[in-house]
Design a protein around this motif. Sequence first.
Motif: not given
Length: 233
Positions: A81-89, A128-131
């Motif tokens: 599970k990842m919480w990140h701007p570029n990863i769909y949940e 490291n640097e979300p888009n």
Amino acid sequence: MAHGHHVASSQKALMLEMKSLQDEPVEGFRITLVDESDLYNWEVAIFGPPNTHYEGGYFKAQIKFPIDYPYSPPAFRFLTKMWHPNIYEVRERTTLTLSVITQSPLSLAFPLHNSPTTILLSVISLLNEPNTSSPANVDASVMYRKWRDSKGKDREFTEIIRKQVHATKVDAERDGVKVPTTLAEYCVRTRAPPPDEGSNLFYDDYYDDEDLEDEEDGEDCCYDEDDSGTEES
């Protein structure tokens, strides 16, 4: 017939990719085949880079290659599970779409954005640097921007990541994996092992003293730390 040709050429390409990754591993990654007889299905362990919020994290993902690889790109999916701007949940699974990777600045430098090495490097640079220009997870993107714009005072984003990193310790223990937490370990552990005892000379020559000092200082040993870190400190 055409199908058979694709299989033969894609298997050859994947065998070469796998061999080059075994000879020169990408720092911070471990690649295994889900099933030894199936070259099209790779399991990836990603170690969170030290000195980032992901430090100590053990993230699992899979890369599935199409029969006509490298003409069609592989699919990359996080299993952790990842919480990140570029990863769909997506329910329990999280998916990082390759469209994001192919638009990231890193990929533009390499026309062959389908190669596993490039994908792995792109994933690390995105961690490291979300888009945030076209986020897959809008809530994570808003939260990340708050953290960035407040120069780290708004900690909601980083707190979630630290919790997720902490949760991955269970997976690492179950898989018997020691996650690197220093830059020196992160860089050295994933390198090919040194040659046999007999040829230590070669090994000593290979790393001259300057390299070792750099690693102790934790400077740029294997990935560029993003510039935003310097403004915040």
